[in-house]
Design an enzyme around this catalytic site. Sequence first.
Site, PDB file in Angstrom:
ATOM      1  N   SER A 143     -29.415 -34.315 -27.876  1.00  0.00           N
ATOM      2  CA  SER A 143     -30.416 -33.270 -28.139  1.00  0.00           C
ATOM      3  C   SER A 143     -29.721 -32.127 -28.864  1.00  0.00           C
ATOM      4  O   SER A 143     -28.528 -31.877 -28.643  1.00  0.00           O
ATOM      5  CB  SER A 143     -30.986 -32.762 -26.809  1.00  0.00           C
ATOM      6  OG  SER A 143     -31.651 -31.527 -26.991  1.00  0.00           O
ATOM      7  N   TYR A 156     -28.546 -29.087 -18.733  1.00  0.00           N
ATOM      8  CA  TYR A 156     -29.025 -30.100 -19.692  1.00  0.00           C
ATOM      9  C   TYR A 156     -28.183 -30.018 -20.972  1.00  0.00           C
ATOM     10  O   TYR A 156     -27.730 -31.040 -21.499  1.00  0.00           O
ATOM     11  CB  TYR A 156     -30.500 -29.836 -19.992  1.00  0.00           C
ATOM     12  CG  TYR A 156     -31.149 -30.759 -20.995  1.00  0.00           C
ATOM     13  CD1 TYR A 156     -31.440 -32.082 -20.673  1.00  0.00           C
ATOM     14  CD2 TYR A 156     -31.506 -30.299 -22.265  1.00  0.00           C
ATOM     15  CE1 TYR A 156     -32.063 -32.921 -21.601  1.00  0.00           C
ATOM     16  CE2 TYR A 156     -32.126 -31.127 -23.189  1.00  0.00           C
ATOM     17  CZ  TYR A 156     -32.406 -32.436 -22.842  1.00  0.00           C
ATOM     18  OH  TYR A 156     -33.007 -33.267 -23.757  1.00  0.00           O
TER      19      TYR A 156
HETATM   20  N1  LIG Z   1     -38.745 -34.374 -26.051  1.00  0.00           N
HETATM   21  C1  LIG Z   1     -37.819 -33.649 -26.684  1.00  0.00           C
HETATM   22  O1  LIG Z   1     -38.094 -32.552 -27.224  1.00  0.00           O
HETATM   23  C2  LIG Z   1     -36.415 -34.174 -26.791  1.00  0.00           C
HETATM   24  C3  LIG Z   1     -35.558 -33.530 -27.716  1.00  0.00           C
HETATM   25  C4  LIG Z   1     -34.252 -33.980 -27.848  1.00  0.00           C
HETATM   26  C5  LIG Z   1     -33.799 -35.032 -27.071  1.00  0.00           C
HETATM   27  N2  LIG Z   1     -34.636 -35.624 -26.163  1.00  0.00           N
HETATM   28  C6  LIG Z   1     -34.090 -36.736 -25.372  1.00  0.00           C
HETATM   29  O2  LIG Z   1     -34.789 -37.905 -25.703  1.00  0.00           O
HETATM   30  C7  LIG Z   1     -34.768 -38.809 -24.593  1.00  0.00           C
HETATM   31  C8  LIG Z   1     -36.184 -39.263 -24.288  1.00  0.00           C
HETATM   32  O3  LIG Z   1     -36.949 -38.113 -23.944  1.00  0.00           O
HETATM   33  P1  LIG Z   1     -38.539 -38.058 -24.011  1.00  0.00           P
HETATM   34  O4  LIG Z   1     -38.883 -36.766 -24.621  1.00  0.00           O
HETATM   35  O5  LIG Z   1     -39.094 -39.324 -24.565  1.00  0.00           O
HETATM   36  O6  LIG Z   1     -38.855 -37.938 -22.428  1.00  0.00           O
HETATM   37  P2  LIG Z   1     -40.012 -38.581 -21.510  1.00  0.00           P
HETATM   38  O7  LIG Z   1     -41.270 -38.717 -22.292  1.00  0.00           O
HETATM   39  O8  LIG Z   1     -39.999 -37.773 -20.270  1.00  0.00           O
HETATM   40  O9  LIG Z   1     -39.452 -40.060 -21.211  1.00  0.00           O
HETATM   41  C9  LIG Z   1     -38.263 -40.224 -20.479  1.00  0.00           C
HETATM   42  C10 LIG Z   1     -38.050 -41.681 -20.161  1.00  0.00           C
HETATM   43  O10 LIG Z   1     -36.837 -41.777 -19.380  1.00  0.00           O
HETATM   44  C11 LIG Z   1     -37.131 -42.416 -18.139  1.00  0.00           C
HETATM   45  N3  LIG Z   1     -36.312 -41.854 -17.069  1.00  0.00           N
HETATM   46  C12 LIG Z   1     -36.247 -40.548 -16.681  1.00  0.00           C
HETATM   47  N4  LIG Z   1     -35.447 -40.431 -15.614  1.00  0.00           N
HETATM   48  C13 LIG Z   1     -35.013 -41.686 -15.316  1.00  0.00           C
HETATM   49  C14 LIG Z   1     -34.181 -42.214 -14.297  1.00  0.00           C
HETATM   50  N5  LIG Z   1     -33.639 -41.440 -13.343  1.00  0.00           N
HETATM   51  N6  LIG Z   1     -33.935 -43.540 -14.293  1.00  0.00           N
HETATM   52  C15 LIG Z   1     -34.491 -44.351 -15.214  1.00  0.00           C
HETATM   53  N7  LIG Z   1     -35.288 -43.911 -16.206  1.00  0.00           N
HETATM   54  C16 LIG Z   1     -35.552 -42.583 -16.244  1.00  0.00           C
HETATM   55  C17 LIG Z   1     -38.616 -42.150 -17.906  1.00  0.00           C
HETATM   56  O11 LIG Z   1     -39.207 -43.140 -17.097  1.00  0.00           O
HETATM   57  P3  LIG Z   1     -39.471 -42.990 -15.504  1.00  0.00           P
HETATM   58  O12 LIG Z   1     -39.858 -41.570 -15.231  1.00  0.00           O
HETATM   59  O13 LIG Z   1     -40.551 -43.995 -15.241  1.00  0.00           O
HETATM   60  O14 LIG Z   1     -38.176 -43.385 -14.860  1.00  0.00           O
HETATM   61  C18 LIG Z   1     -39.165 -42.268 -19.320  1.00  0.00           C
HETATM   62  O15 LIG Z   1     -39.392 -43.622 -19.666  1.00  0.00           O
HETATM   63  C19 LIG Z   1     -34.105 -38.039 -23.447  1.00  0.00           C
HETATM   64  O16 LIG Z   1     -32.731 -38.377 -23.379  1.00  0.00           O
HETATM   65  C20 LIG Z   1     -34.250 -36.589 -23.872  1.00  0.00           C
HETATM   66  O17 LIG Z   1     -33.251 -35.778 -23.301  1.00  0.00           O
HETATM   67  C21 LIG Z   1     -35.944 -35.230 -26.022  1.00  0.00           C
END
Ligand SMILES: NC(=O)c1ccc[n+]([C@@H]2O[C@H](COP(=O)([O-])OP(=O)(O)OC[C@H]3O[C@@H](n4cnc5c(N)ncnc54)[C@H](OP(=O)(O)O)[C@@H]3O)[C@@H](O)[C@H]2O)c1
Length: 242
Positions: A143, A156
Site C-alpha cells: 500500500s 498498518y
Molecule cells: N482498499 C484500499 O484502498 C487498499 C489500498 C492499498 C492496498 N490495499 C491492500 O489490498 C489488499 C486487499 O484489500 P481490499 O481493499 O480488497 O480489502 P477487503 O475488500 O477488505 O478484502 C480483504 C480480503 O482479505 C481477506 N482477509 C482479511 N483478513 C484475513 C485473515 N485474517 N485471514 C484470511 N483472509 C483474510 C478477506 O476475507 P475474510 O474477511 O473472509 O477473511 C477479504 O477476502 C490488502 O492487503 C490491503 O491492505 C488496499
Amino acid sequence: MSAPGKPVAVVTGAGRGIGQAIAVELARGGYRLCLAARTREQLEETRAASGLAPVDSLIVLLDLAEAPAPAALIETALAHYGRLDVLINNAGWAPPRRALVKISEAEQDRMLAVNLRAPIALTRLAAAHMLKAGGGAIINVASTAGLRSPAMESIYAAAKAGLIAFSRSCFSELREGAVRVSVVIPGLVDTGLIPPNKHLDRALMLKPAAVAHAVHQILTAPPGACPAEIVIEPARNPERSR
Ligand SMILES: NC(=O)c1ccc[n+]([C@@H]2O[C@H](COP(=O)([O-])OP(=O)(O)OC[C@H]3O[C@@H](n4cnc5c(N)ncnc54)[C@H](OP(=O)(O)O)[C@@H]3O)[C@@H](O)[C@H]2O)c1
C-alpha cells in the site's frame, strides 16, 4: 488431485475487493486457482465469477492471523494440484483509522500477522517449492501507506513498509533461481476496507480491476523482464480538502 497441465495460482483474500478482481483476472489468463480467506460464501462468489469448475478453483478457509495457516495453505494447494506457479499475497486488514494509543494489543498483533507475518511465511514456503520446481512468481500487495506513513495508520503503514522491504530483498535473492518476487503498491482503492468517509470522493478511487491489471502486467512481462515494483495511484486525488 486436479489434472496436471494448466498453471496454478494461490490468491489470499480472494473473497472480495482486490483479491476477487485478481482471481478473476488470473482465471481469464488460464490459471487454476486456490482461493483463500475466512468467508466461504464470498469465496464461492469468486469461484462463480471466475467461471472455473470447483476442481480448478479450490476453496481454502483459514485465518491468516493464525501461525499454522500459511503452511496449511501451501500444503493444501500442493496436495490438490501437485504444482504451484504463482502466489498472490493479497489478504490484508486494518481497523478504521485511529490514534496509535487507541489501538488494542489484539488489533496490533492481528495487523502485523495478516499484513506482514503471513505473507512472509507464505513467500518462504512457496519459494522453497518454486526453487525446486524451476521457477514461479510471487506478488505481494502492499500500500502507498507503506511509502508515506500517514498519521493514524502507524501499524498498518509499518506492516506495509515491511512488506515492501521484504519484497525488494526477495526479488534480489530469488531471481537467480527463476522465482520472481514483485510488489504492487496501490493508493486508495474503492473496497469495503475503506469505510464511508465524507472526505473521500469514492468515484475517484482506484477500482480493484486496476490492481488486477498490474498483476496481469507482471505475469505477462516480456521474457527476461520482471516489473519488480508497481505503484498505482488514482489519476485524480480522491481526498477532499478538510
Ligand atoms: N482498499 C484500499 O484502498 C487498499 C489500498 C492499498 C492496498 N490495499 C491492500 O489490498 C489488499 C486487499 O484489500 P481490499 O481493499 O480488497 O480489502 P477487503 O475488500 O477488505 O478484502 C480483504 C480480503 O482479505 C481477506 N482477509 C482479511 N483478513 C484475513 C485473515 N485474517 N485471514 C484470511 N483472509 C483474510 C478477506 O476475507 P475474510 O474477511 O473472509 O477473511 C477479504 O477476502 C490488502 O492487503 C490491503 O491492505 C488496499
